[in-house]
Design a protein around this motif. Sequence first.
Motif, short mmCIF file in Angstrom:
data_model
loop_
_atom_site.label_atom_id
_atom_site.label_comp_id
_atom_site.label_asym_id
_atom_site.label_seq_id
_atom_site.Cartn_x
_atom_site.Cartn_y
_atom_site.Cartn_z
N ALA A 251 -0.58 7.15 -6.13
CA ALA A 251 -1.93 7.72 -6.14
C ALA A 251 -1.90 9.20 -5.78
O ALA A 251 -2.63 10.01 -6.36
N GLY B 257 -5.47 -1.20 -6.87
CA GLY B 257 -4.86 -1.83 -5.71
C GLY B 257 -3.66 -2.69 -6.07
O GLY B 257 -2.83 -2.33 -6.90
N ALA C 289 -1.50 5.94 3.28
CA ALA C 289 -2.17 7.10 2.70
C ALA C 289 -1.91 8.36 3.53
O ALA C 289 -1.76 9.46 2.99
N GLN D 105 0.18 9.43 -10.76
CA GLN D 105 -0.59 8.25 -11.15
C GLN D 105 -0.18 7.69 -12.51
O GLN D 105 -0.51 6.55 -12.83
N GLN E 45 -8.27 6.92 -4.48
CA GLN E 45 -7.47 6.81 -5.70
C GLN E 45 -6.73 5.48 -5.76
O GLN E 45 -6.60 4.88 -6.84
N MET E 46 -6.25 5.00 -4.63
CA MET E 46 -5.58 3.70 -4.58
C MET E 46 -6.51 2.60 -5.05
O MET E 46 -6.12 1.69 -5.79
N SER E 47 -7.75 2.69 -4.60
CA SER E 47 -8.75 1.69 -5.00
C SER E 47 -9.07 1.80 -6.49
O SER E 47 -9.15 0.79 -7.19
N ALA F 278 -2.97 0.28 4.68
CA ALA F 278 -3.33 1.21 3.62
C ALA F 278 -3.63 2.59 4.18
O ALA F 278 -3.23 3.61 3.60
N PRO G 30 0.80 -1.23 0.00
CA PRO G 30 0.00 0.00 0.00
C PRO G 30 0.83 1.28 0.00
O PRO G 30 0.37 2.31 -0.49
N LEU H 154 1.77 2.09 -3.57
CA LEU H 154 0.55 2.51 -4.27
C LEU H 154 0.11 3.90 -3.82
O LEU H 154 -0.33 4.72 -4.64
N ALA H 155 0.27 4.18 -2.53
CA ALA H 155 -0.18 5.47 -1.99
C ALA H 155 0.59 6.64 -2.59
O ALA H 155 0.00 7.68 -2.92
#
Length: 242
Positions: free
Chosen positions: A83, A232, A195, A87, A226-228, A191, A76, A79-80
Amino acid sequence: MNKSSKRGLLRKPLLWLKRVLILIPCLWIAGIVIFAFLPVPFSAVMVERQVSAWLTGDFGYVAHSDWVSMDEIASPMALAVMAAEDQKFPEHWGFDVDAIQSVLDRDKEGGKMRGASTLSQQTAKNLFLWDGRNWIRKGLEAGLTVGIETVWTKRRILTVYLNIVEFGDGVFGVEQAAQHFFHKPASKLTASQAALLAAVLPNPHLFKVNAPSAYVMRRQQWILRQMSQLGGESFLREHKLN
């Protein structure tokens, strides 16, 4: 003092300046090659922060980071930051042309340089250059960004970024941030925690992880959405970033 003596006095500083102008690019090139494989012990921004603290009499300040591999960073977190900050990171070659054009259009009104930096640009700046915004630094940043995008993989760029980015006063890198703010290793970040860390990145001196403002809390929730939406874990696997 005759003319030949004056020329001799001028020649020495110019010779040293020439040597420095040759040496610095060589060090940058060597750094790009070496850090494609080896852990980064410190960054230029860390050095700048440390020297600045000493010059102001703050001898208790320590700019430090603990290097960890991507395998030791919770998914996460990677990804965070994408995001929140970039992106299009897996797709571009170091520059987000649409974002740059948007910023240039806005800057025509006020004449101020605003952000549109990709993670690659931020990595180049944090690792090799000084803080602040001006056209000279931006030009050097662009050249260094091309260098790391050419030599490093996207996964490597993301790994270096997460290990040197500043999350608070003296808190550099995701491992130190996880330990400092959540008392756990980076591999165990949730997550929500990832974030929150990403939410302060626009200005970690103004926005605080351990005392988040209403804005930071809203930004944290936006980053989670945004991560979702990015997909993911599947987004990371698709682009070979985890």
